[in-house]
Design a protein around this motif. Structure first.
Motif: not given
Length: 634
Positions: A156-157, A159, A183, A186-187, A189, A332-333
């Protein structure tokens, strides 16, 4: 440029600022070398002056028959535009694979893999995510998520952003590998501990031992694959670089001693320059006292501009890289760009004040960033290299400075930053102006930073130049202590607004002229009752005991230096905090502010600068060891 080895061809990419009016946008650019031979040249990533002429561009050239230790000049001329491009293979011999082993303490919890080859092939086929494109270099930003090797689920984080630059029709590939953990929405971090291995066609080409990657931070490493990496050292024509007004006019006549550069190298060698290392930065930004990163530009950056010495360059680049580890990087995603308060008008990076609320962060870092004690870390590195990594860094810091202000105070999407210490306003405006000036016209964030800059200048004009209720002497009142002003913070504002005014930014000249009533006026007001020797003060009253604005220099002097009233100015000594024999005291800062005002065409600034320079002759020698404030009239 020069090289220590003989090479048949050397492709180079670099940034170059230009004077306003020198390069009309309707024309192209051509290059020759010192023998008069034509040098293939391409132009990308153009930013423009107010008059539409080119302010900055990323240039790529191919230099042939480079002999060892023989400098080669590259001369630039106006010419016809070129649309020639190199032929890029549909499936380049790149084939990188990134493997991150993630740990909880000493326990391996997962293995993540990023395989970007298919994304690069897609970018080539569709012409997407392409930044540079011409006869010399083609660069794509390849976005590669890390996926769990067991479940194939994307992390999720964590990349990767691989700025993949192909030279010689893809035979040589430069990859600026950027690993991000940043990000915004996103939850979950937090910090991530991992080790990284990079392979090409299964062969290891880079390893990064286990370390902890901070939340909202990033790091990078340049990797070359394919044919031999070009070996060269490029230096700019610094008199023109400074004359372009891309930055302040630092004193190129200074001859920095060898001992200073040698010490810079020793200091860097002793510092922590691994990913998330602090290098030579102070992690606790609010720390009091002078620091090498605090100035119009950091000390190491000015050292490089004055010398173009490899040791100063290494220091400048290492500290720029270290700043990427500070948790101020919010991507910002929804846009893939740094956080934008026009898109998210009530968001704030101050946890608890944001709507939508930002996810709670797990884990701590060594860093406590703020705006009032912030350096300019990435602006000059971007202007020198043209690398996307530093362009993004510059935008991340400006974005954070805007989003760090409470949404109510900044008027939501307007992005106003006046709710800051005065020095915070200065350095915040500098970061916004850097982005507004240097971000390419074609970039999706260009309009954002230009609008935020214009909004702030409109606010300053309304609240200072057109406001009869504030100091008629031009002093900026401390927002947090009514009736007081901080002269050296006022100088910081003058330095930044002078640079904007030099660059023709609308409204900045009017605002600067108002600030200069105080910043220039206090150095030439001796006949009006203010002794020049006391001009670089620490903290002054600008209202009388009844709370009324002080309106004359004589009254201002008496209010702050009652013990000196009626004494001959020649018998008075300079304030301790001025440190007139050093390069970092308020006397030196004032020299920089006055010189900046001269360059912006402020009335009486030249007289004030010459007068103050005569009061502070010892600073000139001190600038040889620390040229941070060595700004001089053009």
């Amino acid at each position: 440029m020069s090289s220590s080895t003989t090479q048949t061809t050397v492709p180079i990419t670099f940034g170059q600022p230009f004077k306003a009016g020198n390069w009309p946008s309707a024309q192209g650019l051509v290059a020759t070398d010192s023998t008069g031979a034509s040098v293939p040249l391409q132009v990308d990533q153009i930013a423009s002056h107010q008059d539409g002429s080119v302010r900055f561009a990323v240039l790529s050239a191919k230099v042939s028959n480079v002999q060892a230790n023989q400098p080669r000049l590259i001369n630039l001329f106006l010419g016809a535009k070129s649309s020639t491009t190199q032929t890029i293979p549909a499936d380049p011999d790149w084939n990188l694979e990134l493997e991150a082993k993630v740990y909880n303490g000493n326990t391996l919890v997962s293995t993540l893999v990023a395989k970007p080859q298919e994304v690069l092939k897609q970018n080539i086929a569709q012409g997407t995510n392409r930044r540079l494109n011409g006869s010399v270099a083609t660069e794509y930003t390849v976005l590669a998520p890390f996926k769990n090797s067991a479940t194939n689920e994307a992390h999720p984080h964590l990349n990767a952003r691989l700025h993949t630059r192909l030279y010689d029709n893809g035979a040589r590939i430069r990859t600026d590998m950027v690993i991000e953990n940043n990000w915004t929405f996103k939850t979950g971090p937090g910090n991530i501990t991992y080790e990284l291995t990079v392979r090409k066609n299964g062969q290891v080409i880079h390893t990064q031992p286990k370390f902890t990657h901070n939340h909202h931070a990033r790091w990078h490493k340049v990797l070359w694959t394919g044919a031999t990496a070009p070996q060269y050292r490029l230096r700019h024509h610094m008199p023109y670089f400074l004359a372009s007004k891309a930055t302040w006019n630092f004193d190129l006549s200074l001859r920095i001693p060898e001992s200073v550069l040698a010490q810079e190298a020793r200091d860097l060698s002793a510092s922590d320059t691994v990913p998330m290392g602090r290098a030579m930065l102070n992690p606790y930004f609010p720390s009091t006292g002078g620091r090498p990163e605090i100035g119009a530009l950091p000390r190491w950056t000015v050292l490089y501009l004055l010398t173009q010495d490899d040791r100063a360059r290494a220091s400048m680049m290492a500290n720029a890289d270290a700043s990427a580890g500070v948790p101020v990087h919010y991507r910002d995603e929804g846009t893939g760009q740094p956080l934008d308060v026009q898109r998210n008008p009530n968001v704030s990076v101050l946890f608890g004040t944001s709507s939508p609320a930002l996810p709670a962060v797990s884990g701590s870092t060594i860093w406590e960033p703020d705006t009032p004690h912030q350096g300019s870390f990435a602006y000059i590195p971007y202007l020198l290299t043209g690398d996307e990594f530093y362009l993004d860094e510059m935008m991340f810091w400006a974005s954070w400075n805007i989003a760090n202000v409470h949404p109510t105070s900044r008027e939501a999407g307007k992005g106003l930053i006046y709710e800051n210490q005065i020095r915070g306003q200065a350095w915040g405006m500098r970061s916004i102006a850097e982005a507004a000036f240097a971000v390419p016209e074609s970039h999706p964030q260009k309009a954002y930073f230009k609008t935020i800059l214009a909004n702030n200048l409109t606010w300053y004009q309304a609240n200072y130049t057109n406001n009869a209720s504030i100091s008629p002497l031009g002093a900026i009142e401390n927002r947090y202590e009514a009736g007081r002003a901080v002269p050296w913070n006022n100088d910081f504002m003058g330095i930044v607004f002078s640079w904007m005014a030099e660059n023709g930014e609308p409204k900045s000249q009017d605002i600067l002229n108002w600030f200069s009533r105080f910043n220039v006026g206090r150095y030439i007001a001796e006949s009006d009752g203010f002794c020049t020797v006391k001009a670089p003060g620490y903290y002054w009253y600008i209202r009388d005991t009844a709370g009324r604005q002080i309106t004359t220099w004589r009254e201002l002097f008496a209010r702050n230096y009652p013990e000196a009233v009626n004494k001959p100015c020649a018998n008075l000594t300079m304030n301790v905090e001025a440190y007139p024999a050093t390069a970092e005291g308020y006397a030196a800062i004032s020299r920089a502010a006055l010189a900046s005002a001269v360059n912006a065409g402020v009335s009486n600034a030249s007289t004030a600068y010459t007068r103050w320079k005569g009061f502070t002759p010892l600073i000139d020698a001190a600038f040889l060891n620390d040229p941070t404030w060595a700004i001089v009239p053009r």
